[in-house]
Design a protein around this motif. Structure first.
Motif, PDB file in Angstrom:
ATOM      1  N   ILE A   1       0.855  -1.185   0.000  1.00 62.44           N
ATOM      2  CA  ILE A   1       0.000   0.000   0.000  1.00 62.44           C
ATOM      3  C   ILE A   1       0.887   1.229   0.000  1.00 62.44           C
ATOM      4  O   ILE A   1       2.093   1.134   0.184  1.00 62.44           O
ATOM      5  CB  ILE A   1      -0.934   0.047   1.237  1.00 62.44           C
ATOM      6  CG1 ILE A   1      -0.113   0.137   2.524  1.00 62.44           C
ATOM      7  CG2 ILE A   1      -1.848  -1.150   1.266  1.00 62.44           C
ATOM      8  CD1 ILE A   1      -0.956   0.436   3.745  1.00 62.44           C
ATOM      9  N   GLU A   2       0.246   2.374  -0.202  1.00 62.87           N
ATOM     10  CA  GLU A   2       1.001   3.620  -0.159  1.00 62.87           C
ATOM     11  C   GLU A   2       0.593   4.379   1.085  1.00 62.87           C
ATOM     12  O   GLU A   2      -0.564   4.751   1.245  1.00 62.87           O
ATOM     13  CB  GLU A   2       0.671   4.432  -1.409  1.00 62.87           C
ATOM     14  CG  GLU A   2       1.734   5.452  -1.731  1.00 62.87           C
ATOM     15  CD  GLU A   2       1.475   6.061  -3.103  1.00 62.87           C
ATOM     16  OE1 GLU A   2       1.395   7.289  -3.179  1.00 62.87           O
ATOM     17  OE2 GLU A   2       1.321   5.288  -4.082  1.00 62.87           O
ATOM     18  N   TYR A   3       1.537   4.568   1.998  1.00 65.05           N
ATOM     19  CA  TYR A   3       1.215   5.267   3.245  1.00 65.05           C
ATOM     20  C   TYR A   3       0.862   6.714   2.973  1.00 65.05           C
ATOM     21  O   TYR A   3       1.544   7.393   2.201  1.00 65.05           O
ATOM     22  CB  TYR A   3       2.417   5.224   4.186  1.00 65.05           C
ATOM     23  CG  TYR A   3       2.496   3.983   5.044  1.00 65.05           C
ATOM     24  CD1 TYR A   3       1.363   3.517   5.714  1.00 65.05           C
ATOM     25  CD2 TYR A   3       3.697   3.308   5.203  1.00 65.05           C
ATOM     26  CE1 TYR A   3       1.451   2.391   6.520  1.00 65.05           C
ATOM     27  CE2 TYR A   3       3.786   2.188   6.019  1.00 65.05           C
ATOM     28  CZ  TYR A   3       2.652   1.736   6.671  1.00 65.05           C
ATOM     29  OH  TYR A   3       2.727   0.647   7.468  1.00 65.05           O
ATOM     30  N   SER A   4      -0.195   7.220   3.624  1.00 62.55           N
ATOM     31  CA  SER A   4      -0.598   8.606   3.373  1.00 62.55           C
ATOM     32  C   SER A   4       0.406   9.603   3.948  1.00 62.55           C
ATOM     33  O   SER A   4       0.416  10.754   3.560  1.00 62.55           O
ATOM     34  CB  SER A   4      -2.009   8.869   3.909  1.00 62.55           C
ATOM     35  OG  SER A   4      -2.174   8.272   5.164  1.00 62.55           O
ATOM     36  N   ASP A   5       1.256   9.149   4.917  1.00 67.69           N
ATOM     37  CA  ASP A   5       2.256  10.101   5.427  1.00 67.69           C
ATOM     38  C   ASP A   5       3.599   9.969   4.711  1.00 67.69           C
ATOM     39  O   ASP A   5       4.596  10.555   5.123  1.00 67.69           O
ATOM     40  CB  ASP A   5       2.425   9.963   6.946  1.00 67.69           C
ATOM     41  CG  ASP A   5       3.081   8.637   7.347  1.00 67.69           C
ATOM     42  OD1 ASP A   5       3.336   7.804   6.442  1.00 67.69           O
ATOM     43  OD2 ASP A   5       3.336   8.432   8.543  1.00 67.69           O
ATOM     44  N   GLY A   6       3.631   9.210   3.644  1.00 64.42           N
ATOM     45  CA  GLY A   6       4.832   9.148   2.819  1.00 64.42           C
ATOM     46  C   GLY A   6       5.903   8.185   3.293  1.00 64.42           C
ATOM     47  O   GLY A   6       6.911   7.989   2.616  1.00 64.42           O
ATOM     48  N   THR A   7       5.710   7.534   4.454  1.00 60.97           N
ATOM     49  CA  THR A   7       6.681   6.560   4.939  1.00 60.97           C
ATOM     50  C   THR A   7       6.828   5.426   3.937  1.00 60.97           C
ATOM     51  O   THR A   7       5.847   5.030   3.299  1.00 60.97           O
ATOM     52  CB  THR A   7       6.211   5.981   6.288  1.00 60.97           C
ATOM     53  OG1 THR A   7       5.939   7.053   7.162  1.00 60.97           O
ATOM     54  CG2 THR A   7       7.245   5.047   6.896  1.00 60.97           C
ATOM     55  N   LYS A   8       8.055   4.921   3.809  1.00 55.42           N
ATOM     56  CA  LYS A   8       8.259   3.813   2.874  1.00 55.42           C
ATOM     57  C   LYS A   8       7.607   2.555   3.423  1.00 55.42           C
ATOM     58  O   LYS A   8       7.851   2.156   4.577  1.00 55.42           O
ATOM     59  CB  LYS A   8       9.772   3.623   2.674  1.00 55.42           C
ATOM     60  CG  LYS A   8      10.155   2.346   1.964  1.00 55.42           C
ATOM     61  CD  LYS A   8      11.064   2.622   0.767  1.00 55.42           C
ATOM     62  CE  LYS A   8      11.338   1.358  -0.050  1.00 55.42           C
ATOM     63  NZ  LYS A   8      10.176   0.539  -0.358  1.00 55.42           N
ATOM     64  N   ALA A   9       6.766   1.922   2.615  1.00 54.67           N
ATOM     65  CA  ALA A   9       5.976   0.794   3.089  1.00 54.67           C
ATOM     66  C   ALA A   9       6.695  -0.525   2.853  1.00 54.67           C
ATOM     67  O   ALA A   9       6.273  -1.359   2.053  1.00 54.67           O
ATOM     68  CB  ALA A   9       4.602   0.784   2.422  1.00 54.67           C
ATOM     69  N   SER A  10       7.810  -0.729   3.576  1.00 51.79           N
ATOM     70  CA  SER A  10       8.494  -2.019   3.472  1.00 51.79           C
ATOM     71  C   SER A  10       7.696  -3.062   4.244  1.00 51.79           C
ATOM     72  O   SER A  10       6.844  -2.711   5.072  1.00 51.79           O
ATOM     73  CB  SER A  10       9.898  -1.903   4.057  1.00 51.79           C
ATOM     74  OG  SER A  10       9.801  -1.596   5.430  1.00 51.79           O
ATOM     75  N   LEU A  11       7.960  -4.326   3.985  1.00 47.80           N
ATOM     76  CA  LEU A  11       7.254  -5.394   4.699  1.00 47.80           C
ATOM     77  C   LEU A  11       7.451  -5.222   6.207  1.00 47.80           C
ATOM     78  O   LEU A  11       6.515  -5.344   7.000  1.00 47.80           O
ATOM     79  CB  LEU A  11       7.793  -6.758   4.248  1.00 47.80           C
ATOM     80  CG  LEU A  11       7.322  -7.958   5.081  1.00 47.80           C
ATOM     81  CD1 LEU A  11       5.812  -8.104   5.022  1.00 47.80           C
ATOM     82  CD2 LEU A  11       7.999  -9.251   4.612  1.00 47.80           C
TER      83      LEU A  11
END
Ligand code: HEM
Lengths: 262, 418
Positions: free
Chosen positions: A197-207
Motif C-alpha cells: 500500500i502507499e502510506y498517506s504520510d509518505g513513509t516507505k511501506a516495506s514489509l
C-alpha cells in the motif's frame, strides 16, 4: 538487618511468582523475532504515527477478511490511541455503509457510518467467513495480541514469517508455510509485502514497516488504556514507596519503646 | 469479651456498650496481647484480610457490568476493559488479586508448617484455615470460568468431569452440576451465583478463624507458650498494626507491579479467545495456584484414583495436627524437621512446575515421585519424626532465647524489629 531480610522476602516472593508464570510459556517450536517496541517497559507509549499507519494497513488489507468487533470508530480519536482528529474520525466512519433500523415503517435500511458505530465486519457470520477462506476462520483481531502467547512479537513474527517451504514439507491446496505458526501451516496467504500500500504520510511501506505498524495498531486495540495504565502505575508505585518509607520510620519509633525496655 | 472489663468514658458509649458490647470488642482488638517477637511471616494474616476485602469490593463493581450469559459474557468483559471508567483497573486488580491472594495464603500456610502453628491448642484455627483455603480454590476456579474464554470453558469441562469418576452416580452428578449435557449457559449462571456467594462464606469463616485465634493467642517464632499479658507481649495496637501496615504496603507494591505493568503474565493467553466448544486447546492448564493438585491428579493413571489422591492431598493437611507427633512447635528447635520442611517446599514447587508440563515421559515420572514424597512427608516422616528427633533446648521465655546453632537462629531472636 530487618530491611535486609525484607529484601530477601520480596525476592523469594518474586522468584516464586516468576517461576510459576514461566511454566506457562507455551511450547512454540521457534523463538519469535524481538522488536524494541515503543510501548514496552514501564514508561512505554504508543508511537502515534505508527498507530495511524497501522490503522491504514488494517483498513486497506486485513479488514477484508478480519473483523474487529469490539472497536468503534470513535476509539480512533480517543486519547492514548491513534488520536485522529474529530473530523478525520467522522470522515473514516462516513466511508462505511452501516445497517440500521427498523425505521418507523419497520424497514431495515443502510446509512453512512457515524463515529459511535462499531467497525464494520467483512462477513455477516462465522460460516460465511469460513466459506470464503477455505474452511479457516480469520479470527477477530480486537484482542488477538493478548490471545497469543508471545503477544506483539508473535504477531510481528507471523507477518514476517512467510517463507519457501522446506522441500520435504507437504502442504495442501490453500495452505501456506509460515515459520512461526503452530505446526507451520496457515490458511492465510501472506497478507503483506513490500510497497503493498502507499502510506498517506509518505513513509516507505516495506514489509518490516507494514508489519510493525499493524502490530502496534493491534496492540493498542487489545489494550486501549495501556498508556493510562503505565502512567497511573508509575504514580501509584511512587506513592506507595513514599508511604512505606514514612510508615517504616514510624514503626521504628514506636517499637523503640519495646526494645529499650529490656 | 471475658478477658477484660472495658468501660466506655462517655455516657452514650456506656449506654450503647451495655446493650451491644461493640466498644468492648474494639478495646479487645486494640489491647490484644501479641508476642513481641513475631517476624514478618506473621504479617500475612493481615495481608490476606486485605486481599479478601479487595476481591469483594472489586468483584461487586465488576458484577455491576458483567453479563452472565454464554453469548454475552466475553463481550461484557471486553466492555469493562474498554468502555467502563477505570474498568481495566478494576478487572486487573480482581484477576491479579486472586493470584496475590493465593501467594499470600501459601506463605501463610507454610509459615504455620514451619512454626508448628497448627498444633495444640490451635487445631481449630488450622482446620478453619483449611476450609477457607478450599473455598478459596472453589471461588477462584469458578471466577476463572466467568470471562467465558477458551480456558474458562475447557478448564470447567475438565474439572467438572472429574466427578464422573465417582462410581454409579458420577455421570448423573456431572449432568446435575452442568445443568445440562455439557458446560453451557446454565453452568455459567450457577458458577456466577456461587462465585458471588463464596467470598462471603470465607468472610464469615475468617471471623471464626480470628475468634479461635484470640482464645489461645498467637503462636510465635520460638513456639513456646507465653504468659499474656506480660513483658513478652505488646498490645496489638499500635505495635502490630504499624508493622502489618508496613508489610502490607510492601505487598501492595508487588501487587501494583503486576496490575500496572504485567497484568496478563499470570493468566493464560487462550482465555482471550472466546469459548468454543468445537475447538479443544492444545494444553488445558489451570491457574498456577492449582497446579500442584493438578500434577497429583494426573500422576495416577486411573481417573478415580487421581481424584481420590487429589482430595487426599488436602485431607492429610486437615488432619495434620494429629499426624505430627512432636510436642515442639517451632522448627527452629527441630533440626531434622527443619530440613524436611524445606524438602517439602521444594517438592510442592516441583509439583507446581510439573502440573504445567505435559503429563508424559520424564515429567510424568517426576510428578509421580513428587506425589509419593508429598504423602510420605505427612503420613510417614512427620509421625515418626516426633519419636526419633532430638530437639534443641527450648528457652524459658521469648525474652531470654537460648542461642542455637545454624541458619534459623535469626528467626528465634526476640529483637526482630531492629
Ligand atoms: C481468607 C484467607 C485467610 C485469612 C483472611 C486469614 C487471616 C488470618 C489472620 C488475620 C491471622 C492472624 C495473623 C497471623 O498469624 O498471620 C491468621 C492466623 C492463622 N491462620 Fe489464617 N487466614 C486465612 C487463611 C488461612 C489458611 C488457608 C490457613 C491454613 C490452613 C490458615 C491458618 C492460620 C493459622 C494456623 C493461624 C494462627 C497463626 C499463629 O498465630 O501462629 N489461615 N489468619
Amino acid at each position: 538487618m530487618t530491611l535486609n531480610r525484607l529484601i530477601k522476602l520480596t525476592l523469594s516472593i518474586l522468584f516464586v511468582v516468576l517461576f510459576s508464570s514461566k511454566s506457562f510459556a507455551a511450547g512454540s517450536n521457534i523463538e519469535n523475532l524481538k522488536v524494541d517496541w515503543s510501548f514496552a517497559g514501564i514508561t512505554g507509549k504508543f508511537d502515534r504515527s505508527s498507530l495511524q499507519r497501522g490503522y491504514q494497513v488494517y483498513k486497506e488489507v486485513c479488514a477484508s477478511c478480519h473483523s474487529m468487533q469490539y472497536l468503534s470508530f470513535r476509539n480512533l480519536g480517543e486519547k492514548g490511541g491513534p488520536e485522529f482528529s474529530e473530523e478525520e474520525v467522522k470522515a473514516i466512519a462516513a466511508g462505511y455503509e452501516v445497517n440500521d433500523g427498523p425505521n418507523s415503517d419497520g424497514e431495515m435500511f443502510t446509512r453512512p457510518g457515524r463515529a459511535s458505530d462499531k467497525f464494520v465486519k467483512p462477513y455477516p457470520n462465522v460460516n460465511a467467513a469460513m466459506a470464503a477462506n477455505g474452511g479457516a476462520y480469520p479470527p477477530d483481531l480486537s484482542v488477538i495480541v493478548k490471545a497469543r502467547s508471545g503477544g506483539a512479537n508473535y504477531i510481528y513474527s507471523l507477518l514476517m514469517g512467510y517463507e519457501e517451504k522446506p522441500a520435504d514439507f507437504v502442504l495442501d491446496e490453500g495452505v501456506y508455510y509460515n515459520k512461526y505458526m503452530e505446526g507451520n501451516k496457515i490458511k492465510m496467504p501472506a497478507p503483506l509485502s513490500d510497497d503493498l500500500i502507499e502510506y498517506s504520510d509518505g513513509t516507505k511501506a516495506s514489509l518490516d514497516q507494514l508489519s510493525k505498524d499493524v502490530t502496534t495498531f493491534l496492540t493498542w486495540a487489545a489494550e486501549p488504556h495501556l498508556e493510562a495504565r503505565h502512567k497511573t502505575g508509575t504514580k501509584v508505585i511512587i506513592y506507595l514507596i513514599l508511604l512505606a518509607t514514612l510508615v517504616y520510620f514510624s514503626m521504628k519509633k514506636i517499637w523503640l519503646r519495646v526494645d529499650s525496655e529490656k | 469479651m471475658s478477658d477484660h472489663n472495658y468501660v466506655p468514658e462517655s455516657k452514650v458509649g456506656k449506654w450503647f456498650n451495655d446493650r451491644l458490647p461493640l466498644l468492648s470488642l474494639g478495646a479487645h482488638l486494640r489491647e490484644y496481647p501479641t508476642p513481641k517477637n513475631l517476624n514478618y511471616w506473621w504479617t500475612f494474616g493481615g495481608i490476606l484480610t486485605f486481599c479478601l476485602i479487595t476481591q469483594i469490593v472489586t468483584g461487586i463493581v465488576l458484577a455491576m457490568h458483567y453479563v452472565a450469559h454464554a453469548d454475552l459474557a466475553f463481550e461484557s468483559v471486553e466492555k469493562i476493559m474498554r468502555d467502563v471508567n477505570y474498568g481495566w483497573l478494576i478487572r486487573y486488580i480482581h484477576s491479579n488479586g486472586a493470584s496475590m491472594f493465593f501467594l499470600a495464603v501459601y506463605i501463610h500456610i507454610f509459615r504455620s508448617l514451619f512454626y508448628g502453628s497448627y498444633k495444640s491448642p490451635r487445631e481449630l484455627i488450622w482446620i478453619i484455615g483449611m476450609i477457607i483455603y478450599i473455598l478459596m480454590m472453589a471461588a477462584a476456579f469458578m471466577g476463572y470460568v466467568l470471562p467465558w474464554g477458551q480456558m474458562s470453558f475447557w478448564g470447567a469441562t475438565v474439572i467438572t468431569n472429574l466427578f464422573s469418576a465417582i462410581p454409579l452416580v458420577g455421570e448423573s452428578i456431572v449432568t446435575w452440576l452442568w445443568g445440562g449435557y455439557s458446560v453451557d449457559n446454565p453452568t455459567l449462571n450457577r458458577f456466577f451465583s456461587l462465585h458471588y456467594l463464596i467470598p462471603f462464606l470465607i468472610l464469615g469463616l475468617v471471623v471464626l478463624h480470628i475468634w479461635a485465634l484470640h482464645v489461645p493467642g498467637n503462636n510465635n517464632p520460638v513456639g513456646i507458650d507465653i504468659k499474656k499479658p506480660s513483658k513478652d507481649t505488646v498490645p496489638f495496637h499500635p505495635y502490630i498494626t504499624v508493622k502489618d501496615i508496613f508489610a502490607l504496603l510492601m505487598f501492595m507494591i508487588i501487587f501494583a507491579g503486576f496490575v500496572f505493568f504485567s497484568p496478563n503474565v499470570l493468566g493464560h493467553s487462550d482465555n482471550y479467545i472466546p469459548a468454543n466448544p468445537m475447538v479443544t486447546p492444545a494444553h488445558i492448564v489451570p491457574e498456577w495456584y492449582l497446579l500442584p493438585f493438578y500434577a497429583i491428579l494426573r500422576s495416577v493413571p486411573d481417573k478415580l484414583g487421581g481424584v481420590l489422591l487429589m482430595f487426599g492431598a488436602l485431607f492429610v493437611l486437615i488432619i495434620l495436627p494429629w499426624l505430627d507427633t512432636s510436642k515442639i512447635r517451632s522448627a527452629v528447635f527441630r533440626p531434622l524437621y527443619r530440613q524436611f520442611f524445606w524438602i517439602l517446599v521444594i517438592d510442592v514447587l516441583a509439583l507446581g512446575y510439573l502440573g504445567a508440563m505435559p503429563a508424559e515421559g520424564t515429567y510424568l515420572f517426576l510428578a509421580r515421585v513428587s506425589t509419593v514424597y508429598y504423602f510420605l512427608h505427612f503420613l510417614v516422616i512427620l509421625p515418626v519424626l516426633g519419636f526419633l528427633e532430638k530437639t534443641d533446648p527450648l528457652p524459658a521465655s521469648i525474652s531470654e532465647p537460648v542461642l542455637t546453632g545454624g541458619l534459623s537462629t535469626s528467626a528465634a531472636k526476640s529483637d526482630d524489629i531492629k
